[in-house]
Design an enzyme around this catalytic site. Sequence first.
Site, PDB file in Angstrom:
ATOM      1  N   TYR A 137       0.821  -1.215   0.000  1.00 52.56           N
ATOM      2  CA  TYR A 137       0.000   0.000   0.000  1.00 52.56           C
ATOM      3  C   TYR A 137       0.852   1.262   0.000  1.00 52.56           C
ATOM      4  O   TYR A 137       0.377   2.341   0.370  1.00 52.56           O
ATOM      5  CB  TYR A 137      -0.895   0.038   1.245  1.00 52.56           C
ATOM      6  CG  TYR A 137      -2.105  -0.859   1.229  1.00 52.56           C
ATOM      7  CD1 TYR A 137      -1.994  -2.226   1.004  1.00 52.56           C
ATOM      8  CD2 TYR A 137      -3.373  -0.343   1.493  1.00 52.56           C
ATOM      9  CE1 TYR A 137      -3.097  -3.055   1.032  1.00 52.56           C
ATOM     10  CE2 TYR A 137      -4.490  -1.161   1.524  1.00 52.56           C
ATOM     11  CZ  TYR A 137      -4.348  -2.520   1.297  1.00 52.56           C
ATOM     12  OH  TYR A 137      -5.456  -3.327   1.335  1.00 52.56           O
ATOM     13  N   ASP A 221      -0.412 -18.425   1.855  1.00 49.40           N
ATOM     14  CA  ASP A 221      -1.420 -19.367   1.345  1.00 49.40           C
ATOM     15  C   ASP A 221      -1.680 -20.481   2.362  1.00 49.40           C
ATOM     16  O   ASP A 221      -2.819 -20.832   2.665  1.00 49.40           O
ATOM     17  CB  ASP A 221      -1.023 -19.925  -0.035  1.00 49.40           C
ATOM     18  CG  ASP A 221       0.440 -20.369  -0.111  1.00 49.40           C
ATOM     19  OD1 ASP A 221       1.193 -20.130   0.856  1.00 49.40           O
ATOM     20  OD2 ASP A 221       0.837 -20.958  -1.142  1.00 49.40           O
ATOM     21  N   ASP A 249      -9.819 -10.247   7.094  1.00 50.89           N
ATOM     22  CA  ASP A 249     -11.183 -10.510   6.607  1.00 50.89           C
ATOM     23  C   ASP A 249     -11.555 -11.973   6.824  1.00 50.89           C
ATOM     24  O   ASP A 249     -12.675 -12.287   7.220  1.00 50.89           O
ATOM     25  CB  ASP A 249     -11.300 -10.194   5.100  1.00 50.89           C
ATOM     26  CG  ASP A 249     -11.992  -8.857   4.849  1.00 50.89           C
ATOM     27  OD1 ASP A 249     -11.722  -7.918   5.627  1.00 50.89           O
ATOM     28  OD2 ASP A 249     -12.779  -8.752   3.895  1.00 50.89           O
TER      29      ASP A 249
HETATM   30  C1  IPM Z   1      -9.625  -2.537   5.411  1.00 51.81           C
HETATM   31  C2  IPM Z   1     -10.141  -2.182   4.078  1.00 51.81           C
HETATM   32  C3  IPM Z   1      -9.217  -1.163   3.469  1.00 51.81           C
HETATM   33  C4  IPM Z   1      -7.839  -1.716   3.317  1.00 51.81           C
HETATM   34  C5  IPM Z   1      -9.681  -0.676   2.133  1.00 51.81           C
HETATM   35  C6  IPM Z   1     -11.053  -0.107   2.237  1.00 51.81           C
HETATM   36  C7  IPM Z   1      -8.667   0.239   1.508  1.00 51.81           C
HETATM   37  O1  IPM Z   1     -10.281  -3.294   3.276  1.00 51.81           O
HETATM   38  O2  IPM Z   1      -9.523  -1.654   6.262  1.00 51.81           O
HETATM   39  O3  IPM Z   1      -9.320  -3.703   5.645  1.00 51.81           O
HETATM   40  O4  IPM Z   1      -7.577  -2.591   2.518  1.00 51.81           O
HETATM   41  O5  IPM Z   1      -6.978  -1.274   4.056  1.00 51.81           O
HETATM   42 MN    MN Z   2      -9.827  -5.143   4.324  1.00 51.48          MN
END
Ligand code: IPM
Ligand code: MN
Length: 367
Positions: A137, A221, A249
């Site tokens: 990022y 993975d 997630d």
């Molecule tokens: C999170 C989200 C964000 C990220 C997105 C919305 C940019 O998915 O906070 O996990 O990937 O950081």
């Molecule tokens: Mn996310």
Amino acid sequence: MGKYKIAAIGGDGIGPEVVESGLKCLDAVAKYIGFELLVERFPWGSDYYRAHGQMMPQNALDILSGFDAIYFGAVGDNEIPDDVTLWGLRLVICQGLGLYANVRPAVMLPGVRSPLREELSNKINWVVVRENSEGEYAGVGGRSHRGFAEEIAIDASVFSRVGVERLQRFAFDLARTRSEKHLTCVTKSNAQRFGMVLWDEIFVQLAQEYPDVRTDKVLVDAATARMVLNPSSLDVIVASNLHGDILSDLAAALVGSLGIAASGNLDPSGNNPSMFEPVHGSAPDIVGAGIANPIAAIWSGAMMCAHLGEKAASSRLMAGLVEVAKANEVLTRDLGGAGSTEDVTKATIDALERDDLDLEGFNRIGS
Ligand code: IPM
Ligand code: MN
């Protein structure tokens, strides 16, 4: 009496709804314990962009620096492209204020159902520590020859020794405070030969400074399979920005819903205000319906209290959430219930104001 200045940014979609819910709970717990939260709300986000051409004002970071913490909702809009909204708000705040440690707990709450068999899911008690300032990022890259057949696009991952080491050190320090004292380093160093190998090397070096922390390494993975098949083999997971994003997630889904996934974006030095936010997005499909799950926002508020040094308030909020989950009467749709945001908020406040609340309710399952 402690007084803390909180910048509240509801942002987009359901963000403002869950932030208001969280603020009500925070206000109630602050009154109960005896401290004050001086909350200032900022209307930044996609509507602000439509009116002003930017997601937040030019001097936003200066404004935020004057606060003790930031309480954030969500960002993401149906009209404005995601890269514009995210980079215009959340990512700029994290990078600009040096909030390099993203802490995402995943704990099975009683009364909540996991997609896993219970004998597996009841072992889930993890914290994902995600690098939050560089890596995939970093925002380094570009596109050229736009629209031509030879068009190229490059996103470069940036891993610095300083960036990786400070984050991993934070994860080791955190692992040391937990009962399992176990830290797992996740990378993809078999395929990505530079940054991820640096990441692995630093991990081995730091491990020598933390002989009391049990360590292991796993490729990303394989980590996904392990989270599903052998949850109790994990405790604290440290990973790069993108890997931490994806694993958190998965972790949220395994503990029942993204609607309960809380997070803190921390500047461990304390020089800048840290930012607390639910992991779920802006969920445009349910905006205004009053059914957004506020648990992730309330839980993030509990993390904010702990960060501010108000540990009793944090435990009380979490114990309140445990009661609400256990009673399973007002949970929202994502958790299989029919409750509204307001129902959950009210039930949480009722629980946390009880003098006989079981304050160890969360500590027994979550540390
Ligand atoms: C999170 C989200 C964000 C990220 C997105 C919305 C940019 O998915 O906070 O996990 O990937 O950081
Ligand atoms: Mn996310």
